[in-house]
Design a protein around this motif. Structure first.
Motif, PDB file in Angstrom:
ATOM      1  N   TYR A 183      26.493  80.573 108.089  1.00  0.00           N
ATOM      2  CA  TYR A 183      25.216  79.869 108.072  1.00  0.00           C
ATOM      3  C   TYR A 183      24.946  79.205 109.426  1.00  0.00           C
ATOM      4  N   ALA A 184      25.954  78.544 109.974  1.00  0.00           N
ATOM      5  CA  ALA A 184      25.777  77.885 111.269  1.00  0.00           C
ATOM      6  C   ALA A 184      25.417  78.900 112.351  1.00  0.00           C
ATOM      7  N   LEU A 185      26.050  80.063 112.289  1.00  0.00           N
ATOM      8  CA  LEU A 185      25.756  81.112 113.259  1.00  0.00           C
ATOM      9  C   LEU A 185      24.321  81.610 113.097  1.00  0.00           C
ATOM     10  N   SER A 186      23.881  81.739 111.845  1.00  0.00           N
ATOM     11  CA  SER A 186      22.523  82.234 111.607  1.00  0.00           C
ATOM     12  C   SER A 186      21.477  81.260 112.144  1.00  0.00           C
ATOM     13  N   VAL A 187      21.781  79.973 112.094  1.00  0.00           N
ATOM     14  CA  VAL A 187      20.831  78.962 112.564  1.00  0.00           C
ATOM     15  C   VAL A 187      20.653  79.048 114.073  1.00  0.00           C
ATOM     16  N   VAL A 188      21.750  79.056 114.806  1.00  0.00           N
ATOM     17  CA  VAL A 188      21.635  79.066 116.273  1.00  0.00           C
ATOM     18  C   VAL A 188      21.122  80.404 116.799  1.00  0.00           C
ATOM     19  N   ARG A 189      21.348  81.473 116.038  1.00  0.00           N
ATOM     20  CA  ARG A 189      20.856  82.783 116.449  1.00  0.00           C
ATOM     21  C   ARG A 189      19.442  83.057 115.933  1.00  0.00           C
TER      22      ARG A 189
END
Length: 322
Positions: A301-307
């Motif tokens: 989820y954190a990766l999806s936010v920054v990407r």
């Protein structure tokens, strides 16, 4: 969910004879089954098991499939064509089928002798998610058939796993954001784990990174790392290591010792650090993947936010013919 009545019915039907358990599904549902298959392979003296992607089960059906087989099938939608076909085939062979789905109107339920409609979306109740239900079913089945010396420790673990997971999710929250910020521009990840946890190295690779983020990823068993894959190691290659508790932890330690010398981009998710050692050492390895699923979901989820890449976006799945 109480799995014991289903276990009792399975055993009663064939006079106490169960020769093998097959775990059959696709994608994330198949991933959820890995720990149950691992349990049977490592703990049972009289029951064999098989872990099958559903379409292979249909096209290359094991010859041992018979009325003394139990086939556990899972599909979140309950309508995955390959899984429904596998269930129908198993019933035609006289095997007992256990279906798990989130959908009360699922086609899979029509082909299931026993069924569980599981909970989804409440991250605080992981013991009612499909992976935990299937593991609970499996452990109780083996205990009823031949005895499992750590059944009480397992049940105590199941009683507290929700709390362990909730605490771990809070603990990793800042770390997941740091990870996402650091690795947002990477396009390839290697994900390592061993033992009961390997299924989630596979699952995080194919579902979380490839499907949900369109990133290249490869799962590697920690025990296989030194038999080819370690040659790609350098300071620019990112590795994610799910370090589990239990008998194969030494395999993960060996990988991390090597990566500590030759790699710079290494993210370690350690079950012990995250509190899984609150569960008895005799059984905590089987809870590794339940913990890792929830924690690694925070990472994705954190990766999806920054990407800026929503986890639900798809190019092909459910959009084109395949």
């Amino acid at each position: 969910m109480n799995v014991v009545p289903v276990v009792d019915q399975i055993i009663e039907r064939n006079g106490g004879k169960v020769s093998e358990v097959y775990y059959v599904a696709c994608g994330g549902s198949l991933v959820d089954m890995y720990v149950s298959d691992f349990f049977v392979r490592t703990e049972s003296t009289g029951v064999t098991s098989g872990w099958y992607t559903a379409n292979e089960f249909v096209h290359a059906t094991p010859k041992r499939l018979s009325p003394t087989s139990v086939v556990v099938l899972c599909s979140h939608s309950g309508n995955t064509p390959e899984t429904v076909a596998a269930a129908a085939l198993a019933r035609e062979a006289g095997a007992q089928t256990v279906g798990l789905t989130y959908n009360k109107e699922a086609k899979l339920l029509d082909e299931s002798d026993y069924s569980f409609v599981y909970e989804w979306g409440d991250e605080t109740r992981v013991h009612n998610n499909p992976m935990a239900i299937m593991l609970d079913l499996t452990v109780n089945l083996i205990d009823k058939l031949e005895g499992y010396p750590h059944i009480e420790a397992f049940r105590k673990g199941m009683a507290i796993i929700d709390t362990v997971v909730a605490n771990a999710e809070k603990q990793v929250e800042p770390r997941t954001k740091e990870f996402a910020s650091k690795y947002q521009d990477e396009t390839m990840f290697y994900v390592l784990a061993s033992g009961a946890s390997y299924g989630h190295a596979y699952g995080f690779s194919i579902c979380s990174l490839m499907e949900m983020q369109w990133l290249d990823a490869a799962p590697i068993h920690s025990g296989e790392f030194f038999h080819g894959p370690f040659e790609v190691t350098d300071e620019d290659t990112p590795f994610i290591v799910a370090k589990g508790l239990g008998r194969t932890r030494a395999l993960d330690d060996r990988v991390l010792e090597f990566l500590g010398k030759y790699a710079k981009k290494v993210e370690v998710v350690d079950a012990k650090e995250l509190g899984l050692d609150l569960i008895d050492d005799a059984v905590n390895e089987y809870f590794n993947p339940i913990l890792f699923y929830s924690v690694l979901s925070k990472y994705r989820y954190a990766l999806s936010v920054v990407r800026d890449h929503d986890l639900d976006v798809r190019r092909y799945m459910g959009k084109v013919a395949y």
